[in-house]
Design a protein around this motif. Structure first.
Motif, PDB file in Angstrom:
ATOM      1  N   GLY A 152       0.817  -1.197   0.000  1.00  0.00           N
ATOM      2  CA  GLY A 152       0.000   0.000   0.000  1.00  0.00           C
ATOM      3  C   GLY A 152       0.848   1.242   0.000  1.00  0.00           C
ATOM      4  O   GLY A 152       2.075   1.174  -0.107  1.00  0.00           O
ATOM      5  N   GLU A 153       0.220   2.375   0.152  1.00  0.00           N
ATOM      6  CA  GLU A 153       0.915   3.647   0.172  1.00  0.00           C
ATOM      7  C   GLU A 153       0.556   4.396   1.449  1.00  0.00           C
ATOM      8  O   GLU A 153      -0.600   4.451   1.841  1.00  0.00           O
ATOM      9  N   GLU A 155       1.508   5.613   5.665  1.00  0.00           N
ATOM     10  CA  GLU A 155       1.662   4.959   6.957  1.00  0.00           C
ATOM     11  C   GLU A 155       0.472   4.045   7.247  1.00  0.00           C
ATOM     12  O   GLU A 155      -0.680   4.376   6.978  1.00  0.00           O
ATOM     13  N   ARG A 156       0.762   2.871   7.810  1.00  0.00           N
ATOM     14  CA  ARG A 156      -0.231   1.874   8.217  1.00  0.00           C
ATOM     15  C   ARG A 156      -0.971   1.240   7.036  1.00  0.00           C
ATOM     16  O   ARG A 156      -2.021   0.644   7.211  1.00  0.00           O
ATOM     17  N   SER A 157      -0.412   1.359   5.835  1.00  0.00           N
ATOM     18  CA  SER A 157      -1.114   0.816   4.677  1.00  0.00           C
ATOM     19  C   SER A 157      -0.403  -0.355   4.023  1.00  0.00           C
ATOM     20  O   SER A 157      -0.968  -0.994   3.150  1.00  0.00           O
ATOM     21  N   GLY A 158       0.823  -0.635   4.381  1.00  0.00           N
ATOM     22  CA  GLY A 158       1.558  -1.720   3.757  1.00  0.00           C
ATOM     23  C   GLY A 158       2.835  -1.224   3.112  1.00  0.00           C
ATOM     24  O   GLY A 158       3.116  -0.029   3.067  1.00  0.00           O
ATOM     25  N   TRP A 186       2.808  -5.838  12.003  1.00  0.00           N
ATOM     26  CA  TRP A 186       1.508  -6.292  11.508  1.00  0.00           C
ATOM     27  C   TRP A 186       0.766  -7.110  12.561  1.00  0.00           C
ATOM     28  O   TRP A 186       1.361  -7.933  13.260  1.00  0.00           O
ATOM     29  N   ARG A 192      -3.590  -5.886   9.293  1.00  0.00           N
ATOM     30  CA  ARG A 192      -3.362  -4.450   9.243  1.00  0.00           C
ATOM     31  C   ARG A 192      -2.084  -4.084  10.006  1.00  0.00           C
ATOM     32  O   ARG A 192      -1.658  -4.811  10.906  1.00  0.00           O
ATOM     33  N   CYS A 196       4.161   1.800  12.308  1.00  0.00           N
ATOM     34  CA  CYS A 196       5.144   2.001  11.255  1.00  0.00           C
ATOM     35  C   CYS A 196       6.337   2.743  11.835  1.00  0.00           C
ATOM     36  O   CYS A 196       6.185   3.799  12.448  1.00  0.00           O
TER      37      CYS A 196
END
Length: 330
Positions: A152-153, A155-158, A186, A192, A196
């Motif tokens: 993901g893009e 913080e906290r998205s991957g 994670w 989720r 980070c």
């Protein structure tokens, strides 16, 4: 009077066929396994350094590297012991029986290199970090995918780039890091990111945990060693490694196992060195600086005071760490 730690060279295992990208002790410390750039694993006797067997991890035509290896914990409930799991740049996860040389299971990850593997402490699950930015968690008994943590893009998205290290923390948390300068914590159940930590540039087996401390080793010119608190991610120690004008850009960082992390070691390229630190004083007590090629991996033995270091010069060096010298203050 205090006892000073001393590093003593025990033996050098020469592997002339390939660069050694990873090294691991078996859980009972009877074997040392190496992961080669030519797609093979070699098993050696830890007592003598003698070669025992070679495991060919190549599925296709090309000889792509074995990227990561780990022995399954002995406390696992599975009947088969001495299981070694390997990941490859071809995109496979391969379970081996290291004492017979037989393949037990193969998992293919479509369209992605698999770059890191780590078991939870009980050997019930294993996690892998991949080129496609996914963290995948598998059930060890069934070899089925039970959790897929997506890229993901923000913080906290991957993750936003390839993942070079995964590390379990407890039984429901996986820590991962890679090229995007993020170390992510994670929750496997929710898939989720809980936390980070921005900064560490992870390019190898360079994340480890001791209690509530997180050790990271970065492939950077400065601030290569960092220690953070878990789970809040506060930075409590940072150090830059430099020999004359050459930085030591880290591929490997690990706490010792035989003494519950009283020591940690790091190694990398540039200055081509390995450093051993006292975890309490956070000061180095030994530096291996006579290496001609990069240090790619470090692994401490599980039950004895030894460490193995693998290098781009096609060798594994085994050292004993002792407290044999008495130092008295003036």
């Amino acid at each position: 009077m205090d006892q000073e730690r001393v590093i003593e060279h025990e033996r050098t295992i020469v592997d002339l066929d390939a660069n050694v990208f990873a090294v691991k002790w078996s859980m009972d410390d009877s074997q040392i396994a190496t992961a080669g750039s030519n797609g093979t694993i070699k098993i050696y006797s830890a007592a003598t350094g003698n070669w025992i067997r070679t495991l060919n991890c190549r599925i296709g035509i090309d000889a792509l590297p074995v990227t990561s290896i780990q022995f399954r914990p002995l406390i696992s409930q599975a009947k088969t012991k001495h299981v070694l799991v390997a990941t490859t740049a071809e995109g496979y996860i391969i379970h081996w029986h290291s004492t017979s040389g037989k393949i037990l299971h193969t998992i293919g990850v479509e369209n992605s290199q698999v770059l890191s593997v780590n078991y939870d402490s009980e050997g019930k699950y294993f996690a892998v970090g991949c080129e496609d930015m996914h963290v995948r968690v598998y059930d060890e008994s069934t070899k089925t995918l039970i959790s897929d943590m997506l890229p993901g893009e923000g913080e906290r998205s991957g993750h936003g780039n390839r993942i070079f290290k995964v590390r379990w923390f407890g039984d429901q948390t996986v820590i991962s890091g890679g090229w995007d300068n993020n170390v992510l914590i994670w929750d496997v159940r929710t898939r989720r990111v809980q936390k980070c930590i921005y900064g560490p540039h992870i390019c190898g087996d360079a994340i480890d945990v001791k209690g509530n401390e997180l050790l990271t080793g970065s492939y950077t010119n400065n601030d290569q060693i960092q220690i953070w608190t878990l789970p809040n991610g506060e930075n409590v120690f940072t150090s830059t490694l430099r020999n004359e004008n050459k930085p030591c850009m880290l591929y490997a960082a690990q706490y010792s196992k035989f003494d519950s992390g009283a020591i940690f070691a790091v190694g990398g390229s540039g200055s081509n060195e390995a450093y051993f630190y006292d975890s309490l004083t956070l000061r180095p007590f030994a530096v291996l600086s006579n290496l001609t090629k990069s240090v790619y991996g470090i692994d401490f033995a599980n039950t004895s005071n030894r460490a193995a270091i693998c290098s781009g010069d096609d060798t594994v060096r085994v050292f004993e760490i002792s407290k044999s010298r008495i130092v008295s203050e003036a």
